[in-house]
Scaffold this active site. Structure first.
Site, mmCIF file in Angstrom:
data_model
loop_
_atom_site.group_PDB
_atom_site.id
_atom_site.type_symbol
_atom_site.label_atom_id
_atom_site.label_comp_id
_atom_site.label_asym_id
_atom_site.label_seq_id
_atom_site.Cartn_x
_atom_site.Cartn_y
_atom_site.Cartn_z
ATOM 1 N N ASP A 148 4.339 -24.149 31.518
ATOM 2 C CA ASP A 148 3.645 -22.868 31.656
ATOM 3 C C ASP A 148 4.573 -21.676 31.438
ATOM 4 O O ASP A 148 4.138 -20.589 31.075
ATOM 5 C CB ASP A 148 2.977 -22.764 33.038
ATOM 6 N N LEU A 202 -1.756 -15.941 33.991
ATOM 7 C CA LEU A 202 -1.714 -14.643 33.323
ATOM 8 C C LEU A 202 -0.782 -14.660 32.122
ATOM 9 O O LEU A 202 -0.870 -13.832 31.237
ATOM 10 C CB LEU A 202 -1.203 -13.582 34.305
ATOM 11 N N ARG A 203 0.146 -15.639 32.131
ATOM 12 C CA ARG A 203 1.082 -15.718 31.014
ATOM 13 C C ARG A 203 0.363 -15.947 29.689
ATOM 14 O O ARG A 203 0.881 -15.622 28.637
ATOM 15 C CB ARG A 203 2.088 -16.844 31.250
ATOM 16 N N ALA A 204 -0.838 -16.534 29.758
ATOM 17 C CA ALA A 204 -1.580 -16.809 28.529
ATOM 18 C C ALA A 204 -1.825 -15.525 27.756
ATOM 19 O O ALA A 204 -1.456 -15.414 26.590
ATOM 20 C CB ALA A 204 -2.892 -17.514 28.856
#
Ligand SMILES: [Zn+2]
Length: 405
Positions: free
Chosen positions: A248, A329-331
Site C-alpha cells: 500500500d 487515501l494513497r490511491a
C-alpha cells in the site's frame, strides 16, 4: 547462419532535428520505440567505462518506462513498485535512468547541511564550516543531478539509518555517520528483490519515505536527516510475497510481463546484442533522443508544480475510487500526482480525464485488500452479534423488571 536483417543505417538524427520534430516526452518515447538500429561494428576486447543501456532503447514495457519517468517528473507520486518475473528488464530499466536524471539543488557539505537547517534551527544546526560559509554569504548548495542509490540486500540497519562515528569531532551533527537514507535525499532509492528485505529495515525506509526525514538516536546524541527520495522497488512474486501494508505504501504498481510479440522480442535481442558488442556506439545511436528526453524531463519537472487538477475532473475520479471499494487515501493521491506528471510531460498545465485514464491502472491496481474486505465483513458480523446480545440483555433485564413487579 544468415546475417540478421537490420535496416541499413540511416544517419543518426541531429539534436536539432529531434528537438524540432518531437514535441513532448510522450511522443519521444513512442518515436524511439519504432526506431531500428543501424548495424554496428563489434568493439573487440576493449575495456570500456560502464555505460548504462539507453533507456529509450528498451523495447516495449511501455507502462514500466512511463511509471519511472513519471517518478522523475513528480517525486510526490510516492514510489514505484515493479512486479514481474526475472529477465523482464526491470533492473535494466531502473539503471538506464542514469542518463535522464534531472538537476536538483544539493548541499555541497559531507554532512548535508542546508540553508533550511539554519532557518529552522539556527546557526548551530549546521556544521562549523557551513556556519562560516553562511555568514560570509556563500551558497551551501550546488545544482547536481539526481542520483540512483541502490540499497544492497545485505545492508544492515546501521548502514541504512547511519551509525555513530567515535572519531569525529564533538559537534553533534558530525558524530553520526549519514546512512543510506540520508544519502538518498532528493535521489532515487532503488531496492531490487524488495520482498526479501528484512522487516526492520523495510519499516525504517518506509517511515523515512513517508515523513521525508528521520531521526537517529544514539544515547544522548540525536540527529535528524532529510530523506525525500523516490523509492523504487522491484520484485519477483515467485520468490516471496510483499506484506500488504508495504504494498500500500507504493504509489505506482507496474506488473511487468515478458514481451509477447515476436518482432518485439527479436528487436530486444538485437539491441542487447548491439549493446554487448559495442556499448559506446550503441549508446551513441540513441544519444540525440536521450538528450532530448533528459531536457524534456527537466522542463516537465519544473512545469509540474503549475499543473492544476480541476474539480470537475477530480470528483468523478474520487467517486470511482470509492466505487472500487478502495479505502486507502494513497490511491487518489498517487493517481492525481501521476496524472499531473503525465500532463506536464505532455506540455500542459491542466489535468484532463484522459490523463487520469492513462495512469489509472498503475495507481489503482492491487489496492483492494482482501484482508480488509474480509476483516470488515467479519467485523460487521461481530457488530451484529454484539447488538443482538445487547438486545437480549435488554430483554432479560426488562423481563426481570417485570417479574419483580
Ligand atoms: Zn556542513
Amino acid at each position: 547462419m544468415t546475417e540478421p536483417d537490420i535496416t541499413p543505417s540511416e544517419p543518426v538524427e541531429s539534436k536539432e532535428r529531434v528537438a524540432h520534430s518531437i514535441r513532448t516526452l510522450r511522443e519521444l518515447v513512442d518515436y524511439v520505440a519504432g526506431k531500428s538500429l543501424p548495424s554496428l561494428t563489434p568493439e573487440e576486447g576493449r575495456v570500456t567505462e560502464s555505460q548504462p543501456f539507453p533507456y529509450l532503447a528498451i523495447v516495449g514495457q511501455h507502462e514500466m518506462k512511463l511509471a519511472l519517468l513519471l517518478g522523475l517528473i513528480n517525486p510526490n507520486i510516492g514510489g514505484i513498485l515493479l512486479i514481474g518475473p526475472r529477465g523482464t528488464a526491470k533492473t535494466t530499466a531502473v539503471r538506464s535512468l542514469l542518463n535522464l536524471l534531472p538537476l536538483v539543488d544539493r548541499s555541497n557539505c559531507p554532512y548535508g547541511c542546508l540553508p533550511e537547517d539554519i532557518e529552522a534551527g539556527g546557526i548551530d544546526a549546521v556544521c562549523p564550516d557551513c556556519a562560516k560559509k553562511y555568514g560570509e554569504g556563500i551558497s551551501l548548495t550546488l545544482p547536481d543531478p539526481v542520483r540512483l542509490i541502490e540499497l544492497p540486500l545485505n545492508a544492515r540497519l546501521e548502514d541504512v539509518v547511519g551509525g555513530i562515528d567515535e572519531r569525529a569531532a564533538l559537534h553533534e551533527r558530525m558524530r553520526i555517520r549519514r546512512g543510506i537514507l540520508a544519502q538518498a535525499d532528493r535521489n532515487l532509492l532503488y531496492i531490487d528483490e524488495i520482498n526479501l528485505l528484512g522487516d526492520e529495515i523495510m519499516d525504517s525506509i518506509l517511515d523515512a519515505a513517508a515523513q521525508g526525514n528521520y531521526t537517529v538516536r544514539r544515547g544522548p546524541i540525536s540527529a535528524t536527516y532529510r530523506a525525500r527520495f523516490v523509492l523504487i522497488g522491484s520484485m519477483n512474486p515467485e520468490e516471496g510475497k510483499l506484506r500488504p501494508q508495504i504494498l500500500d505504501r507504493f504509489g505506482l504498481r507496474v506488473i511487468v510481463h515478458g514481451l509477447e510479440n515476436i518482432a518485439d522480442r527479436l528487436e530486444a535481442y538485437r539491441r542487447v546484442q548491439a549493446y554487448l558488442a559495442n556499448p559506446r556506439q550503441m549508446v551513441g545511436q540513441f544519444s540525440g533522443e536521450m538528450e532530448a528526453a533528459a531536457s524534456e524531463i527537466q522542463a516537465a519537472r519544473e512545469r509540474v508544480r503549475k499543473v492544476a487538477l480541476p474539480d470537475r475532473v477530480a470528483n468523478p475520479a474520487i467517486a470511482l475510487v470509492q466505487k472500487m471499494g478502495i479505502d486507502s487515501l494513497r490511491a487518489e493521491i498517487t493517481w492525481f500526482e501521476s496524472a499531473r506528471a503525465y500532463a506536464a510531460a505532455d506540455g500542459r498545465e491542466e489535468v484532463t480525464a484522459e490523463d487520469l485514464q492513462m495512469v489509472a491502472p498503475m495507481a489503482l491496481r492491487l489496492r483492494r485488500s482482501n484482508f480488509m474486505t474480509e476483516y470488515l465483513k467479519g467485523q460487521m458480523g461481530e457488530e451484529k452479534e454484539l447488538k443482538s446480545l445487547l438486545n437480549g440483555l435488554d430483554r432479560r433485564r426488562n423481563a426481570r423488571k417485570k417479574s419483580k413487579k
